[in-house]
Design an enzyme around this catalytic site. Structure first.
Site, PDB file in Angstrom:
ATOM      1  N   CYS A 279       0.799  -1.236   0.000  1.00  0.00           N
ATOM      2  CA  CYS A 279       0.000   0.000   0.000  1.00  0.00           C
ATOM      3  C   CYS A 279       0.826   1.278   0.000  1.00  0.00           C
ATOM      4  O   CYS A 279       0.723   2.074  -0.938  1.00  0.00           O
ATOM      5  CB  CYS A 279      -0.943  -0.011   1.200  1.00  0.00           C
ATOM      6  SG  CYS A 279      -2.042  -1.432   1.192  1.00  0.00           S
TER       7      CYS A 279
HETATM    8  C1  UGA Z   1      -1.550   0.441   5.558  1.00  0.00           C
HETATM    9  C2  UGA Z   1      -2.362   1.378   6.454  1.00  0.00           C
HETATM   10  O1  UGA Z   1      -1.825   1.389   7.777  1.00  0.00           O
HETATM   11  C3  UGA Z   1      -3.826   0.968   6.487  1.00  0.00           C
HETATM   12  O2  UGA Z   1      -4.563   1.887   7.255  1.00  0.00           O
HETATM   13  C4  UGA Z   1      -4.356   0.925   5.049  1.00  0.00           C
HETATM   14  O3  UGA Z   1      -5.697   0.524   5.006  1.00  0.00           O
HETATM   15  C5  UGA Z   1      -3.514  -0.040   4.235  1.00  0.00           C
HETATM   16  O4  UGA Z   1      -2.140   0.403   4.253  1.00  0.00           O
HETATM   17  C6  UGA Z   1      -4.044  -0.065   2.840  1.00  0.00           C
HETATM   18  O5  UGA Z   1      -3.922   0.952   2.144  1.00  0.00           O
HETATM   19  O6  UGA Z   1      -4.650  -1.043   2.443  1.00  0.00           O
HETATM   20  P1  UGA Z   1      -0.379  -1.913   5.891  1.00  0.00           P
HETATM   21  O7  UGA Z   1       0.344  -1.643   4.619  1.00  0.00           O
HETATM   22  O8  UGA Z   1      -0.984  -3.226   6.121  1.00  0.00           O
HETATM   23  O9  UGA Z   1      -1.563  -0.852   6.108  1.00  0.00           O
HETATM   24  O10 UGA Z   1       0.661  -1.728   7.050  1.00  0.00           O
HETATM   25  P2  UGA Z   1       1.156  -0.780   8.216  1.00  0.00           P
HETATM   26  O11 UGA Z   1       1.035  -1.542   9.462  1.00  0.00           O
HETATM   27  O12 UGA Z   1       0.576   0.569   8.220  1.00  0.00           O
HETATM   28  O13 UGA Z   1       2.690  -0.698   7.810  1.00  0.00           O
HETATM   29  C7  UGA Z   1       3.115  -0.187   6.568  1.00  0.00           C
HETATM   30  C8  UGA Z   1       4.632  -0.073   6.535  1.00  0.00           C
HETATM   31  O14 UGA Z   1       5.067   0.889   7.466  1.00  0.00           O
HETATM   32  C9  UGA Z   1       5.353  -1.357   6.917  1.00  0.00           C
HETATM   33  O15 UGA Z   1       6.478  -1.563   6.080  1.00  0.00           O
HETATM   34  C10 UGA Z   1       5.807  -1.142   8.319  1.00  0.00           C
HETATM   35  O16 UGA Z   1       6.975  -1.841   8.669  1.00  0.00           O
HETATM   36  C11 UGA Z   1       6.046   0.334   8.303  1.00  0.00           C
HETATM   37  N1  UGA Z   1       5.851   0.840   9.639  1.00  0.00           N
HETATM   38  C12 UGA Z   1       4.637   0.658  10.225  1.00  0.00           C
HETATM   39  C13 UGA Z   1       6.880   1.457  10.260  1.00  0.00           C
HETATM   40  O17 UGA Z   1       7.983   1.610   9.691  1.00  0.00           O
HETATM   41  N2  UGA Z   1       6.672   1.915  11.504  1.00  0.00           N
HETATM   42  C14 UGA Z   1       5.486   1.748  12.128  1.00  0.00           C
HETATM   43  O18 UGA Z   1       5.364   2.181  13.275  1.00  0.00           O
HETATM   44  C15 UGA Z   1       4.445   1.110  11.487  1.00  0.00           C
END
Ligand code: UGA
Length: 445
Positions: A279
């Site tokens: 995403c």
């Molecule tokens: C993300 C959004 O958080 C959702 O709200 C959205 O619905 C979704 O995309 C989508 O568009 O379908 P997702 O990709 O599953 O969800 O994952 P996240 O948990 O947000 O993490 C995304 C990336 O950010 C990962 O690579 C993760 O490692 C990184 N991340 C996440 C960080 O570097 N730090 C964090 O604190 C959280």
């Protein structure tokens, strides 16, 4: 309500199964016969916590899968479009959206009763009204807003906790071309009592989705840039900096009894080796391209992507500073998935890091609690020793690099205690207490 979900990928399947669990009659459609068959047998085609249980519970009752889009549309009151919208290198690829819109339109030609079509796929602002609507009208021979309704209802599901996010949503955004569509959408989500619902236009709904993801991605790249500066200046640890920044009462409010509320949002304001997944990278790039087309450059978001693309390299740079050569260096790589709770490796920072380490001749033992099979597909089975247990990956390691925030990796200090000489631990997620290991470094330190 009778619902057809068009596209049984991660979003379509979670949406379909959860809506069935909430009492709707759902038919999930996919062109992939194997996917349809597995789904009808109750085998979830993706690894998602809680999905298997709900699928088995509803299969044969309120939930089924089919390859027959026409029948599914004709037998339902509302169709949810949940097909993929990849980034093709230049812009969002709306090919699947267009194809499915034509098919839905064709099916609607045969249907006398009013029907509502809802776009759930992430699409750039304007798509529902400027791409989907004309195709539906052309292929159905009917008028939007009169004989059928059209809406946009973005998803906010995080991989790994998608079922939980669907069943207990923080908000429901309903975009509709008219009041009648919006009323049907309200009806669809009536089962989610008490949840904040936003009634708006399709274009605004589309923009809300991108803005939400772009904000989170921006916070991550911002934190990483600050982390890189801390490391560059020396004698500053980004973890100490961010801990104090989080204490701003506008970020972590203080309640009347003195306790703090710590919003989940703060986890995006921490430094690491970068964001990945299906995403954030794709959505931010699509939004930038869309802005450019509209004559609106987005230099901030361009930097968000640039910082993120360079961030995995920081792990390699740390290794290069600590070892004369990476050739034959015995390395434990911990974490391959783009984040914990999933086996998904799409755009995972581990990919460029592992590729560069292999090119440099490092000897890699890798461990990820669930992404082993995915990693084998990507890197092949011969050049990396994939381990079944965390302990095995650490065997003989001169350096350990930690790339995914799996809880299990918190065992590292215990597992390495007493080992002589101690391996260097490079914490790409800053999740281990630096005082708990004799040779510790990481992003932003
Ligand atoms: C993300 C959004 O958080 C959702 O709200 C959205 O619905 C979704 O995309 C989508 O568009 O379908 P997702 O990709 O599953 O969800 O994952 P996240 O948990 O947000 O993490 C995304 C990336 O950010 C990962 O690579 C993760 O490692 C990184 N991340 C996440 C960080 O570097 N730090 C964090 O604190 C959280």
């Amino acid at each position: 309500m009778k619902i057809s979900v068009l596209g049984t990928g991660y979003v379509g399947l979670v949406t379909g199964v959860c809506l069935a669990e909430k009492g709707h009659q759902v038919s999930c459609v996919d062109i992939d016969a194997d996917k349809v068959q597995k789904t009808n047998l109750g085998i979830p085609i993706i690894h998602e916590e809680g999905l298997g249980v709900l699928l088995k519970k509803n299969i044969g009752g309120r939930f089924s899968a089919t390859a027959d889009l026409r029948q599914a549309v004709l037998n339902s009151d509302l169709s949810i479009i949940a097909v993929g919208t990849p980034f093709n290198g230049d812009e969002i690829d709306l090919g699947y959206i267009q194809e499915v819109s034509k098919q839905v339109g064709t099916a609607l030609r045969e249907k006398a009763a009013y029907h509502v079509v809802v776009v759930k796929s992430t699409v750039v602002p304007g798509t529902t009204q400027e791409v989907v609507l004309p195709l539906l009208e052309k292929f159905s021979g009917k008028k939007a807003g009169a004989e059928f309704g059209l809406g946009m209802n973005p998803e906010f599901l995080r991989e790994g906790v998608a079922v939980e996010d669907f069943m207990a949503p923080d908000r429901i955004v309903l975009g509709g071309i008219d009041e009648r569509t919006l009323d049907v959408l309200e009806d669809l989500y009536r089962v989610f009592d008490g949840v904040d619902k936003v009634r708006t236009t399709p274009k605004t709904a589309e923009m809300i989705k991108y803005t939400a993801n772009a904000l989170l991605a921006t916070m991550i790249s911002f934190s990483n840039e600050i982390g890189n500066l801390c490391a560059g200046l020396g004698d500053i640890d980004v973890v100490d900096v961010m801990r104090a920044v989080h204490l701003d009462k506008r970020l972590c409010p203080i309640m009347a009894d003195g306790r703090r509320i710590v919003p989940q949002f703060t986890t995006y304001i921490e430094a690491g080796c970068g964001f990945g997944g299906s995403c954030f990278p794709k959505d931010v790039k699509a939004l930038i391209a869309h802005g450019q087309k509209a004559g609106q450059p987005m230099p901030l978001l361009q930097s968000v992507i640039r910082v993120n693309e360079q961030q995995p390299r920081k792990v390699i740079e740390i290794l290069n500073r600590q070892f004369a050569t990476l050739k034959n260096l015995r390395l434990a790589v911990l974490g391959l998935a783009f984040k914990p709770g999933t086996d998904d490796m799409r755009e995972s920072p581990a990919i460029p890091i592992v590729k560069e380490l292999l090119a440099a001749g490092a000897r890699i033992r890798a461990f990820d609690p669930v992404a082993k099979a995915e990693a084998e597909k990507l890197f092949g089975a011969s050049r990396i020793a994939y381990c079944e247990r965390l302990e095995d990956a650490l065997d003989g390691a001169e350096a350990v690099i930690l790339l995914t925030r799996w809880e299990e990796f918190k065992r590292l200090p215990g597992l390495l205690s007493g080992r002589e000489p101690p391996p260097l631990v490079v914490d790409g997620r800053r999740m281990i207490d630096k005082k708990s290991l004799p040779r510790y470094t990481g992003i932003g330190i």
